[in-house]
Each structure stands twice: as C-alpha cells, then as structure tokens.
Design a protein around this motif. Structure first.
Motif, PDB file in Angstrom:
ATOM      1  N   ASP A 166     -12.943   1.910   1.543  1.00 51.33           N
ATOM      2  CA  ASP A 166     -12.144   0.978   2.332  1.00 51.33           C
ATOM      3  C   ASP A 166     -12.107  -0.384   1.643  1.00 51.33           C
ATOM      4  N   VAL A 201     -11.853   7.297   6.627  1.00 50.41           N
ATOM      5  CA  VAL A 201     -11.893   6.510   5.397  1.00 50.41           C
ATOM      6  C   VAL A 201     -13.199   6.740   4.643  1.00 50.41           C
ATOM      7  N   GLU A 216       0.856  -1.182   0.000  1.00 45.48           N
ATOM      8  CA  GLU A 216       0.000   0.000   0.000  1.00 45.48           C
ATOM      9  C   GLU A 216       0.897   1.238   0.000  1.00 45.48           C
ATOM     10  N   GLN A 219     -10.415  -3.019   2.787  1.00 45.63           N
ATOM     11  CA  GLN A 219      -9.927  -4.012   3.737  1.00 45.63           C
ATOM     12  C   GLN A 219     -10.981  -5.057   4.108  1.00 45.63           C
ATOM     13  N   GLU A 233      -7.479   2.597  -1.487  1.00 47.30           N
ATOM     14  CA  GLU A 233      -8.086   3.134  -0.272  1.00 47.30           C
ATOM     15  C   GLU A 233      -8.103   4.647  -0.409  1.00 47.30           C
ATOM     16  N   GLN A 248      -8.902   8.196   1.741  1.00 43.96           N
ATOM     17  CA  GLN A 248      -9.185   8.854   3.007  1.00 43.96           C
ATOM     18  C   GLN A 248      -9.453  10.331   2.756  1.00 43.96           C
TER      19      GLN A 248
END
Length: 233
Positions: free
Chosen positions: A102, A99, A67, A104, A91, A93
C-alpha cells in the motif's frame, strides 16, 4: 499482541472515529442504504483513476496522481505516476480489495497477511479490527505490528471534480509500531468515500501523529492530506 494494546486501539476507535466525523472539511449528503446493495466493479487492465492531492493545513495543491491497473494475475498491480510522468511505487492487491503493498500511507508498506482496502460488507454499520504485520519499503526483513480498526458510517452522495458518486463512507484508525525506535504511540487516521461503481475511492482524507520516546505533552502531527478524484475510466 498484549491486552493493553488491543484495548488501546478499540477505545481510541470508539472515541473520534465511532462518531463518524470526517477528519477535514469534506462532506457528502447522507442517503438511504441502497437496496439491493451495489457490487464492486471488478478490475480490468487499463482501468484508471486520477486524483488531485492537497494539503489540508494550507490548501496547497501537491500534484496529480494517476493510478492504472497494469496487470491481473495471482496478484493485481496498480501502477502509479505523478503529473510529471514519474513512476511512483505500485499498489499490489491480492485478491481484489485486499492490499498487499500500500503506497497511500506516509511510507510504502507491505502487509502479511493482506488487509481489506474497503469494508468487506457494504453496509452502513459494518466494523471490524484487523491485526497484521508489515514491512517498510517492500523489504521483508521487518515484521512490525499493525492494528487497524475500520468502520462504515453510512452511504453518501458526494461531488468531486470527476462527478457525483454514490459512496460508502468509512473510517480507519491504525495503531502501528514504527521502524524508528524513537517513535511510539504511532497513529494513522483516514476517512474514505468509496464508490463501488468505479471500484475505487473518490475522496480521501488522512492524518497521523506520534510521540517521541520519553516526550511529554502533545503528540507530533504528520501531514494532513486530501485526495479528490478528477477523472477515471
């Protein structure tokens, strides 16, 4: 949001999460809360973190994910790639620590409004519930409910392949509406070891479950996964 849903996430959070037990097998060494409290490293283009992803169930390595902070403006873009060089979803932000998109979780989710990636106060007893809406895969035509209870459980020294770090361990419990109408009582859980010195987490565990509408008995389990930081800059 109705009162029963609010009561559900709070009561669920106060059971397995409030006791502070990590989801899998990761353990750090408890330490006193630092004084003064550390500040979170701000983002700069080129900052990079590489993680080893593995299955908790069988210990199988699932690859490396890198990342990298690629752009800083009104939003912050973190580009992601696997060990084959293939691009993964970014990702996003905005601002740092909040965030918007996202990658994840099991599906790419975009939030409106944004929610915190780590505790807003880096203290051992911080906790808060966040209520937002999300869409799947970056599409804005979905406005599904997302309720997240986040709670800190103390400072720990933890050693991962990238080194030993001072971290704040926190946990999240999410109750969300699935984009699949057949899935109900959808739950996500995670434990995170966040290192302010690198502006990112160094270890993370996640799992999830759901029921099929009308199903009786035990819930269906999602993959249980771990990530460990292997390098950063």
């Amino acid at each position: 949001m109705n009162l029963s849903r609010r009561a559900f996430i709070v009561s669920s959070a106060l059971a397995p999460i409030a006791c502070g037990v990590p989801l899998g097998y990761e353990r750090g060494t408890p330490v006193a809360q630092p004084n003064p409290l550390p500040t979170v490293r701000p983002p700069t283009v080129g900052q990079e973190w590489t993680y080893l992803k593995r299955s908790v169930f069988d210990g199988k390595n699932l690859g490396l994910i890198t990342e990298r902070v690629a752009n800083i403006g009104s939003t912050i873009t973190i580009e992601r790639s696997n060990d084959y060089g293939e691009q993964l979803p970014n990702e996003i932000q905005g601002p740092w620590g909040m965030v918007l998109t996202d990658p994840q979780w099991p599906h790419l989710v975009s939030f409106n409004p944004a929610i915190p990636l780590w505790p807003q106060a880096l203290t051992a007893n911080w906790n808060k519930q966040f209520i937002t809406k999300y869409s799947v895969g970056g599409y804005d035509n979905g406005r599904l409910s997302w309720q997240q209870y986040m709670s800190a459980h103390g400072w720990e020294q933890i050693t991962v392949p990238a080194g030993t770090f001072l971290t704040l361990r926190y946990q999240s419990l999410v109750n969300y509406d699935s984009n699949d109408d057949n899935k109900v009582n959808c739950i996500l859980r995670e434990t995170v070891w966040f290192a302010p010195s690198i502006g990112r987490w160094v270890a993370r565990e996640s799992s999830g479950s759901y029921m099929i509408r009308g199903q009786l008995g035990a819930p269906n389990l999602e993959d249980s996964l771990q990530w460990h930081l292997t390098s950063y800059k």
